[in-house]
Design a protein around this motif. Structure first.
Motif, PDB file in Angstrom:
ATOM      1  N   SER A 287      -8.126  -1.767   0.477  1.00 59.14           N
ATOM      2  CA  SER A 287      -9.392  -1.238   0.612  1.00 59.14           C
ATOM      3  C   SER A 287      -9.322   0.333   1.128  1.00 59.14           C
ATOM      4  CB  SER A 287     -10.525  -1.706   1.546  1.00 59.14           C
ATOM      5  OG  SER A 287      -9.970  -1.832   2.855  1.00 59.14           O
ATOM      6  N   HIS A 288      -9.598   1.304   0.508  1.00 52.89           N
ATOM      7  CA  HIS A 288      -9.823   2.563   1.029  1.00 52.89           C
ATOM      8  C   HIS A 288     -10.569   3.667  -0.006  1.00 52.89           C
ATOM      9  CE1 HIS A 288      -6.533   2.980  -1.821  1.00 52.89           C
ATOM     10  NE2 HIS A 288      -6.073   4.054  -1.567  1.00 52.89           N
ATOM     11  N   GLU A 289     -10.719   4.784   0.522  1.00 56.59           N
ATOM     12  CA  GLU A 289     -11.513   5.721  -0.260  1.00 56.59           C
ATOM     13  C   GLU A 289     -11.268   7.309   0.212  1.00 56.59           C
ATOM     14  OE1 GLU A 289     -15.403   5.226  -1.926  1.00 56.59           O
ATOM     15  OE2 GLU A 289     -16.081   6.824  -0.761  1.00 56.59           O
TER      16      GLU A 289
ATOM     17  N   ASP B   7       3.380  10.514  -9.595  1.00 58.54           N
ATOM     18  CA  ASP B   7       2.918  10.919  -8.232  1.00 58.54           C
ATOM     19  C   ASP B   7       3.614   9.975  -7.044  1.00 58.54           C
ATOM     20  OD1 ASP B   7       0.943   9.513  -8.191  1.00 58.54           O
ATOM     21  OD2 ASP B   7      -0.620  10.958  -8.152  1.00 58.54           O
ATOM     22  N   HIS B   8       2.736  10.422  -5.925  1.00 55.47           N
ATOM     23  CA  HIS B   8       3.270   9.503  -4.812  1.00 55.47           C
ATOM     24  C   HIS B   8       2.859   8.167  -4.870  1.00 55.47           C
ATOM     25  CE1 HIS B   8      -0.905  10.291  -4.034  1.00 55.47           C
ATOM     26  NE2 HIS B   8      -0.887   9.199  -3.280  1.00 55.47           N
ATOM     27  N   GLY B   9       1.903   7.756  -5.726  1.00 56.43           N
ATOM     28  CA  GLY B   9       1.561   6.343  -6.042  1.00 56.43           C
ATOM     29  C   GLY B   9       2.731   5.679  -6.596  1.00 56.43           C
TER      30      GLY B   9
ATOM     31  N   HIS C  24      -9.567   0.106  -6.113  1.00 58.04           N
ATOM     32  CA  HIS C  24      -8.817  -0.395  -7.328  1.00 58.04           C
ATOM     33  C   HIS C  24      -7.649  -0.029  -7.799  1.00 58.04           C
ATOM     34  CE1 HIS C  24     -12.933  -1.367  -8.379  1.00 58.04           C
ATOM     35  NE2 HIS C  24     -13.434  -0.219  -8.182  1.00 58.04           N
ATOM     36  N   GLU C  25      -6.781   0.430  -6.848  1.00 55.99           N
ATOM     37  CA  GLU C  25      -5.258   0.485  -6.711  1.00 55.99           C
ATOM     38  C   GLU C  25      -4.751  -0.895  -6.784  1.00 55.99           C
ATOM     39  OE1 GLU C  25      -4.316   5.043  -5.281  1.00 55.99           O
ATOM     40  OE2 GLU C  25      -4.064   3.221  -4.034  1.00 55.99           O
ATOM     41  N   VAL C  26      -5.412  -1.855  -6.372  1.00 56.26           N
ATOM     42  CA  VAL C  26      -5.116  -3.347  -6.134  1.00 56.26           C
ATOM     43  C   VAL C  26      -4.788  -3.990  -7.696  1.00 56.26           C
ATOM     44  CG1 VAL C  26      -6.126  -3.931  -4.185  1.00 56.26           C
ATOM     45  CG2 VAL C  26      -7.220  -4.452  -6.045  1.00 56.26           C
TER      46      VAL C  26
ATOM     47  N   SER D 123       0.932  -1.021   0.055  1.00 56.38           N
ATOM     48  CA  SER D 123       0.079  -0.057   0.180  1.00 56.38           C
ATOM     49  C   SER D 123       0.790   1.141  -0.104  1.00 56.38           C
ATOM     50  CB  SER D 123      -0.823   0.040   1.202  1.00 56.38           C
ATOM     51  OG  SER D 123      -1.559  -1.179   1.349  1.00 56.38           O
ATOM     52  N   HIS D 124       0.478   2.278  -0.518  1.00 55.17           N
ATOM     53  CA  HIS D 124       0.869   3.643  -0.262  1.00 55.17           C
ATOM     54  C   HIS D 124       0.003   4.559   0.176  1.00 55.17           C
ATOM     55  CE1 HIS D 124      -0.728   4.311  -4.359  1.00 55.17           C
ATOM     56  NE2 HIS D 124      -1.450   5.344  -3.853  1.00 55.17           N
ATOM     57  N   THR D 125       0.492   5.576   1.144  1.00 53.73           N
ATOM     58  CA  THR D 125      -0.428   6.436   1.545  1.00 53.73           C
ATOM     59  C   THR D 125       0.554   7.585   2.035  1.00 53.73           C
ATOM     60  OG1 THR D 125      -1.494   7.058   3.608  1.00 53.73           O
ATOM     61  CG2 THR D 125      -0.141   5.465   3.936  1.00 53.73           C
TER      62      THR D 125
ATOM     63  N   ASP E 201      -1.898   6.625 -10.834  1.00 51.64           N
ATOM     64  CA  ASP E 201      -1.768   7.913 -10.862  1.00 51.64           C
ATOM     65  C   ASP E 201      -2.901   8.747 -10.160  1.00 51.64           C
ATOM     66  OD1 ASP E 201      -0.352  10.557 -11.705  1.00 51.64           O
ATOM     67  OD2 ASP E 201      -2.412  10.740 -12.471  1.00 51.64           O
ATOM     68  N   HIS E 202      -3.083   9.806  -9.490  1.00 45.10           N
ATOM     69  CA  HIS E 202      -4.069  10.360  -8.834  1.00 45.10           C
ATOM     70  C   HIS E 202      -4.303  11.796  -9.484  1.00 45.10           C
ATOM     71  CE1 HIS E 202      -1.770   7.694  -6.180  1.00 45.10           C
ATOM     72  NE2 HIS E 202      -3.324   7.420  -5.514  1.00 45.10           N
ATOM     73  N   TYR E 203      -4.491  12.141 -10.592  1.00 43.50           N
ATOM     74  CA  TYR E 203      -4.599  13.291 -11.515  1.00 43.50           C
ATOM     75  C   TYR E 203      -3.554  14.166 -10.992  1.00 43.50           C
ATOM     76  CZ  TYR E 203      -9.670  11.749 -11.764  1.00 43.50           C
ATOM     77  OH  TYR E 203     -10.546  10.742 -11.851  1.00 43.50           O
TER      78      TYR E 203
HETATM   79 FE   FE2 Z   1      -3.422   6.137  -3.963  1.00 43.41          FE
END
Ligand code: FE2
Ligand code: A1EG2
Length: 312
Positions: free
Chosen positions: A178-180, A114-116, A269-271, A9-11, A52-54
């Protein structure tokens, strides 16, 4: 070739909105061990599947997946800035291989990541440029998404390419479980947010700071009744990790995108990056997967997991 896989995971909330010191220490230890394993393996190539997160990719032209022959970190959330040491020649060769495998892969000769992508590279290698790398960005945040079976096939084709190299290859998957986090949806957004989602590249420092503050604020209430976002789902995460360990990757072909979003959160869906990574691993031969860590961590807005795999 020899091969090793790590999915994490990343965060960006790690270090910005931490859980208790016991959990932080536990995760630090897991990451230190993983980094030491990477160091000992001494990869000659890192193939990183990342979302990627925009930051690099927007709805002005949103590819399901893209290989980069050159990549620059946007340095969001205090991640390392600068260029990734992409092996451009090999990335182009991989692109040709994927096209010859009937996959309509997009190609970028200058991609912002990005951080992803960068957080996991940094956590696993201490740098963005220590080892040659090929980034493959898989759309995991900006719907609509191609079915999971397409991601599995992408991973398989990447794995067949890697199997033909005479190199030590580290496969990385980054994101989930899982996360949102509060990422806007095009359909529900006011005009200025739509504009950002369509062509918001290179935001002002103020806009970036506001976004980061929004994520941190969300982390402070995530999982409480004050929070509108779908909560973490440890049962979903554990079942997903078991699926990967079982080797029965074709089961992802039955994944229902809407249902996953509803049960485990839209960013689950990052999985997809993990699915691609494991499919690539499987294409190189039978593997053994080890669950290094799992814990749902609300402060980080992350069903936080680390899984490794090596040849069986
Ligand atoms: Fe992410
Ligand atoms: O800024 C964003 O778009 C989202 C940041 C973010 C937060 C928690 C977990 C993640 O995986 C993540 O990416």
């Amino acid at each position: 070739m020899s091969i090793m896989l790590k999915c994490l995971s990343h965060t960006p909330l790690r270090g910005r909105n931490d859980p208790g010191a016991d959990v932080v220490t536990e995760v630090d230890a897991v990451l230190n061990t993983a980094r030491a394993e990477v160091e000992a393996f001494d990869p000659e190539l890192i193939l990183v599947f990342a979302p990627d997160h925009y930051n690099g990719l927007f709805y002005d032209l949103m590819p399901p997946f893209v290989v980069a022959t050159a990549a620059e970190s946007v340095g969001d959330y205090g991640t390392l800035p600068g260029s990734l040491s992409v092996d451009s020649e090999l990335a182009l060769e991989l692109t040709r291989h994927l096209m010859d495998s009937d996959l309509d892969i997009a190609l970028s000769h200058r991609l912002q990541v990005d951080h992803g992508c960068t957080q996991t590279l940094e956590e696993m290698t201490g740098s963005l440029s220590r080892y040659p790398v090929i980034p493959i960005i898989i759309n995991s945040v900006a719907p609509p998404f191609v079915p999971y079976r397409r991601i599995r096939k992408l991973g398989e084709a990447v794995g067949r390419f890697l199997a033909g190299l005479n190199k030590r290859v580290l496969i990385l998957g980054t994101g989930g479980l899982s996360h949102e986090p509060p990422v806007p949806l095009l359909a529900d957004s006011p005009e200025e947010v739509k504009e950002f989602l369509i062509c918001g590249r290179n935001p002002t420092p103020e806009a970036r700071a506001a976004r980061e503050a929004r994520t941190i604020a969300a982390g402070k209430i995530y999982g409480t009744e004050l929070c509108q976002q779908t909560p973490l789902n440890a049962a979903w995460d554990e079942a997903f990790i078991e699926l990967l360990q079982s080797g029965a990757l074709e089961q992802v072909d039955d994944f229902d995108i809407q249902q996953i979003s509803a049960e485990a959160g839209r960013s689950t869906h990052e999985v997809r990056t993990w699915v691609a990574a494991f499919a690539a691993m499987a294409a190189c031969g039978p593997y053994q997967a080890r669950k290094d860590y799992y814990r749902p961590i609300n402060e980080w807005i992350a069903g936080y997991g680390v899984v490794s795999a090596t040849p069986a």
